[in-house]
Design a protein around this motif. Structure first.
Motif, PDB file in Angstrom:
ATOM      1  N   ARG A 280       0.825  -1.209   0.000  1.00 38.69           N
ATOM      2  CA  ARG A 280       0.000   0.000   0.000  1.00 38.69           C
ATOM      3  C   ARG A 280       0.857   1.256   0.000  1.00 38.69           C
ATOM      4  NH1 ARG A 280      -4.183   0.325   4.819  1.00 38.69           N
ATOM      5  NH2 ARG A 280      -2.207   0.381   5.969  1.00 38.69           N
TER       6      ARG A 280
ATOM      7  N   GLY B 248       3.559   1.608  -1.698  1.00 35.90           N
ATOM      8  CA  GLY B 248       4.248   1.747  -2.972  1.00 35.90           C
ATOM      9  C   GLY B 248       5.529   0.961  -3.084  1.00 35.90           C
TER      10      GLY B 248
ATOM     11  N   GLY C 213       5.305   1.327 -13.292  1.00 39.03           N
ATOM     12  CA  GLY C 213       4.769   2.548 -12.693  1.00 39.03           C
ATOM     13  C   GLY C 213       3.256   2.614 -12.794  1.00 39.03           C
ATOM     14  N   SER C 214       2.712   2.231 -13.940  1.00 36.56           N
ATOM     15  CA  SER C 214       1.265   2.225 -14.129  1.00 36.56           C
ATOM     16  C   SER C 214       0.598   1.182 -13.241  1.00 36.56           C
ATOM     17  CB  SER C 214       0.935   1.949 -15.598  1.00 36.56           C
ATOM     18  OG  SER C 214      -0.456   1.800 -15.795  1.00 36.56           O
TER      19      SER C 214
ATOM     20  N   VAL D  22       1.661   0.039 -10.368  1.00 37.12           N
ATOM     21  CA  VAL D  22       1.710   0.511  -8.977  1.00 37.12           C
ATOM     22  C   VAL D  22       0.574   1.492  -8.710  1.00 37.12           C
ATOM     23  CG1 VAL D  22       3.039   1.869  -7.314  1.00 37.12           C
ATOM     24  CG2 VAL D  22       4.170   0.098  -8.667  1.00 37.12           C
ATOM     25  N   LYS D  23       0.311   2.402  -9.651  1.00 37.85           N
ATOM     26  CA  LYS D  23      -0.784   3.362  -9.482  1.00 37.85           C
ATOM     27  C   LYS D  23      -2.128   2.649  -9.378  1.00 37.85           C
ATOM     28  CE  LYS D  23       1.427   7.247 -11.877  1.00 37.85           C
ATOM     29  NZ  LYS D  23       1.358   8.148 -13.065  1.00 37.85           N
ATOM     30  N   GLU D  24      -2.326   1.665 -10.234  1.00 33.66           N
ATOM     31  CA  GLU D  24      -3.579   0.912 -10.203  1.00 33.66           C
ATOM     32  C   GLU D  24      -3.703   0.102  -8.914  1.00 33.66           C
ATOM     33  OE1 GLU D  24      -6.071   0.940 -12.237  1.00 33.66           O
ATOM     34  OE2 GLU D  24      -5.300   1.908 -14.057  1.00 33.66           O
TER      35      GLU D  24
ATOM     36  N   ARG E 142      -2.905   0.780  -5.853  1.00 33.91           N
ATOM     37  CA  ARG E 142      -3.385   1.493  -4.672  1.00 33.91           C
ATOM     38  C   ARG E 142      -4.903   1.437  -4.550  1.00 33.91           C
ATOM     39  NH1 ARG E 142       0.750   6.639  -5.397  1.00 33.91           N
ATOM     40  NH2 ARG E 142       2.610   5.551  -4.609  1.00 33.91           N
ATOM     41  N   LYS E 143      -5.601   1.598  -5.660  1.00 33.66           N
ATOM     42  CA  LYS E 143      -7.060   1.532  -5.630  1.00 33.66           C
ATOM     43  C   LYS E 143      -7.525   0.099  -5.402  1.00 33.66           C
ATOM     44  CE  LYS E 143     -11.147   3.010  -8.236  1.00 33.66           C
ATOM     45  NZ  LYS E 143     -11.914   1.772  -8.046  1.00 33.66           N
TER      46      LYS E 143
END
Length: 220
Positions: free
Chosen positions: A42, A44, A57-58, A60-62, A64-65
């Motif tokens: 959570r 990162g 990177g993409s 990792v962003k996804e 979190r949600k």
């Protein structure tokens, strides 16, 4: 995924929420093979890889949600005019990644993942079958005796999972309009080293790199 097991166990012990991303399908010159795994906390922090750096990177962003919702999502990456400068694959290939939250301790899916960790740590063979459905977290573990842990599966999926294990291959198949990803975990091969000589030390290290279970036998 086996190489990520120590980190997964540590995060579970610390009760640190995280997500698991796995390559489930590739086309062309993909940077990482099917079954490649990345875990993302959570906060990162990440371990492993699904593309060698192209799309991490993409993902990792996804993640979190996904972690917040305790859900899942299928992600697709390739090269197009719109995405080539963002998260495109410079190798020209395409890849699909299935991202899912690692279940919380009180989740009905916790038994599946806890059993998977146990089997891998004890070098027991098993098969993880995931229903690739956005928003849901449906996994089933098939042990060495073909007992099911988790959700029930159609007979056709169980049959194909057994065949995939025999051939030591991952498979993405569709049954009754649902995609299933079959992730096989065969028992590690065993290497017997006779004699605890100096060269045995180097052989053990080399065997570890190739995921052998090593036994050193010395008559002394």
């Amino acid at each position: 995924m086996k190489e990520l097991l120590p980190q997964m166990i540590e995060w579970v012990r610390l009760k640190r929420p995280f997500a698991v991303a796995r390559v489930i399908q590739t086309w062309g010159s993909s940077p990482r093979p099917i079954g490649s795994t990345l875990i993302i906390s959570r906060d990162g922090e990440m371990t492993g890889s699904v593309s060698g750096g192209c799309v991490e990177g993409s993902v990792v962003k996804e993640a979190r949600k996904i972690i917040a919702d305790q859900s899942s999502k299928r992600l697709s990456y390739g090269v197009s005019d719109d995405e080539a400068w963002a998260v495109g694959l410079t190798c020209g290939g395409k890849v699909q990644v299935y991202l899912q939250a690692y279940p919380l301790e009180n989740s009905t899916q916790a038994d599946v993942w806890n059993s998977l960790q146990l089997f891998l740590s004890e070098n027991e063979s098993c098969i993880l079958v995931s229903a690739v459905i956005d928003g849901e977290n449906r996994n089933t573990l098939i042990d060495r005796n073909y007992n099911l842990i988790g959700f029930s599966l159609p007979d056709e999926v169980i049959k194909r999972a057994k065949e995939a294990y025999v051939h030591r291959k991952y498979e993405l198949l569709s049954v009754n309009d649902i995609d299933y990803f079959i992730h096989v975990f065969p028992k590690r091969s065993r290497l017997l080293i006779i004699g605890a000589a100096h060269i045995a030390v180097e052989l053990v290290q080399l065997a570890k790199l190739y995921d052998f279970e090593t036994w050193v036998i010395d008559p002394r």
